[in-house]
Design an enzyme around this catalytic site. Structure first.
Site, short mmCIF file in Angstrom:
data_model
loop_
_atom_site.label_atom_id
_atom_site.label_comp_id
_atom_site.label_asym_id
_atom_site.label_seq_id
_atom_site.Cartn_x
_atom_site.Cartn_y
_atom_site.Cartn_z
CE1 TYR A 63 -4.20 -1.20 -0.19
CE2 TYR A 63 -3.21 -3.22 0.94
CZ TYR A 63 -4.45 -2.71 0.25
OH TYR A 63 -5.36 -3.41 -0.08
NE ARG A 69 -3.38 -0.09 -4.94
CZ ARG A 69 -4.51 -0.41 -4.60
NH1 ARG A 69 -5.01 -1.11 -3.71
NH2 ARG A 69 -5.62 0.20 -5.42
CD GLN A 76 -17.05 -0.90 -7.70
OE1 GLN A 76 -16.96 -0.90 -8.82
NE2 GLN A 76 -17.08 -2.24 -7.33
CG HIS A 108 -14.71 -0.71 -2.15
ND1 HIS A 108 -14.17 -1.21 -3.54
CD2 HIS A 108 -15.50 -1.38 -1.70
CE1 HIS A 108 -15.49 -2.15 -3.76
NE2 HIS A 108 -15.97 -2.06 -2.55
CB CYS A 113 -5.58 3.91 14.95
SG CYS A 113 -4.76 3.23 16.52
N GLY A 129 -16.64 2.13 -15.91
CA GLY A 129 -15.20 1.45 -15.49
C GLY A 129 -15.13 0.62 -14.59
CG ASN A 178 -16.51 -1.10 -18.36
OD1 ASN A 178 -15.30 -0.83 -18.19
ND2 ASN A 178 -17.17 -2.26 -17.83
CB ALA A 211 -12.71 6.10 -18.61
#
Length: 233
Positions: A52, A55, A90, A108, A116, A175, A201, A219
């Site tokens: 992460y 990312r 999402q 999400h 925490c 998408g 899409n 898109a």
């Protein structure tokens, strides 16, 4: 007109952010069960944080594309006509907000926030996370995690999402793969209540046959063209 727009990874792909279930998507190269579950975080937090952190760094260098800008323009244009856009994504990136969208629900979670596990505090976060990081609220270490929904966890804001969906005149899915629930079920919910449905899409999704209309292409091209039609009709 009140529009409910659901966006997925295909909206941000042209900004350089990876999709998940395409042939070259993230989950074809990484095992989600080792990187995106509460159990993975308990057993190997360093590996989860490393994934992460990469990312997050990628997101910080990305920019909104034409699809993000078009949806922000749609929000403004509908409001000027007395309508509304409910933008449910999402995606865990902030590109909709950076393009100017003011009302965005991240079902999400958000990559640029941390949570925490000890005190439950949620806070903006742009730096790397690790087991040594102290929570700014409770000062405990080892419990800071990305504020994202992992496999096995409940998506966020579901009551507000379903209320908005059932109050819409049009449901549009942009998408998305059409394979991740509960979002993949939104089209059947909309159709069951007589709400018109549209898919935008790169190619037909797994549930494309459930939509009244399909528009296909990148898109960054398809979304602005659709927005222009909505605002000039």
């Amino acid at each position: 007109m009140n529009i409910f727009a659901l966006t997925g990874a295909g909206v941000s792909a042209e900004s350089g952010l990876g999709t998940f279930r395409d042939k070259d998507g993230l989950w074809t190269r990484f095992d989600p069960m080792k990187l995106a579950t509460p159990e993975a975080f308990v057993h190997n937090p360093d590996e989860v944080h490393a994934f992460y952190n990469l990312r997050r760094q990628n997101l910080l260098s990305a920019e909104p594309n034409a699809a993000h800008w078009a949806l922000a323009r749609l929000e403004t244009g509908l409001a000027e006509r007395g309508g509304s856009l409910f933008l449910c994504t999402q995606n865990i990136d902030d590109l909709h907000e950076r393009a100017g969208s003011r009302q965005v629900i991240h079902m999400h979670g958000e990559l640029l926030k941390a949570r925490c596990t000890a005190c439950g505090g949620i806070m903006p976060w742009r730096e790397d996370l690790g087991t040594e990081v102290l929570c700014p609220s409770c000062r405990r270490s080892g419990g800071m995690r990305p504020h994202v929904v992992w496999f096995g966890e409940m998506p966020l804001e579901m009551d507000a999402i379903y209320d908005a969906l059932l109050g819409a005149d049009l449901f549009v899915s942009i998408g998305t793969s059409g394979s991740v629930y509960p979002a993949a079920g939104f089209v059947s919910e909309a159709r069951g209540h007589g709400i018109r449905t549209c898919e935008i899409n790169l190619e037909p999704s797994d549930n494309a046959r459930q939509f009244d209309e399909g528009r296909y292409g990148p898109a960054g091209e398809a979304v602005p063209a659709w927005v222009e039609q909505v605002l000039t009709s």
